[in-house]
Design a protein around this motif. Structure first.
Motif: not given
Length: 219
Positions: A1-7, A132-136, A177-183
């Protein structure tokens, strides 16, 4: 999913392409705070001329991502943690507004795209990869902003989210807890897809407040 940053869409101008690449490198601190911007190297790397690079840098300076000094050159701006309260104050107002507006204005195509994005978040495997989570996280925010269908508000939202993300990046190695923040985006996307503007606004507000708390806990 990393490619979504540069969209950025493929049909954008050379200036827009240079801007998008530089913006995301600056946001994710791939270009370090205070690091000089080497225009010649960027022209070679991106395959564009001097004018697109310089026009891109002008836009990035307006967005507080680079700073230019006479006779010294252009540099990535520093990340000042003292700016957190100011950035959060703006985002606490605008993020709920955007989420509520997206729920009301999203087209059928928008809702299909957000539904697909939600599915990707639910099935993504990125254990322990905070970058990767932050890019998401950035990708989801930008997808929601597009659904507002207000280019002025969208540009403002992106600008402040970029500044907030740079602060995230400073603390990324120490964040838990970054995953929880993104979720948290899963129910937010659901509310927008379902057209529930009130719930979407409330969830967006909680998300921004949670970001500020997580950072302050590490300061």
């Amino acid at each position: 999913m990393n490619e979504r940053v540069n969209d950025e869409p493929a049909s954008v101008s050379l200036t827009d392409q240079a801007y998008a690449v530089l913006r995301d490198r600056l946001v994710m601190l791939e270009i370090k705070p205070g690091e000089p911007i080497n225009e010649d190297r960027l022209r070679t790397e991106l395959g564009v001329g001097r004018t697109p690079i310089r026009e891109a840098l002008k836009r990035l300076e307006q967005e507080r991502l680079v700073v230019a000094y006479p006779r010294r050159g252009t540099f990535a701006t520093d990340v000042n943690i003292s700016d957190l309260s100011h950035i959060s104050e703006v985002r606490r107002t605008l993020e709920p507004l955007a989420a509520s507006a997206a729920a009301e204005r999203a087209t059928a195509q928008d809702r299909a795209a957000l539904t697909e994005l939600r599915s990707q978040l639910e099935t993504a495997a990125r254990p322990g990869d905070n970058t990767a989570l932050l890019r998401d996280d950035v990708g989801v925010h930008r997808a929601i902003y597009r659904c507002v269908h207000n280019p002025f508000l969208e540009d403002t939202l992106i600008s402040y989210d970029n500044l907030a993300t740079r602060i995230w990046c400073v603390f990324l190695p120490r964040l838990s807890g970054m995953a929880g923040h993104v979720d948290e985006h899963v129910p937010l996307l659901t509310a927008i897809v379902d057209g529930d503007g009130k719930k979407a606004g409330e969830l967006a507000s909680q998300h921004v407040i949670g970001f500020e708390r997580a950072i302050r806990a590490l300061i």
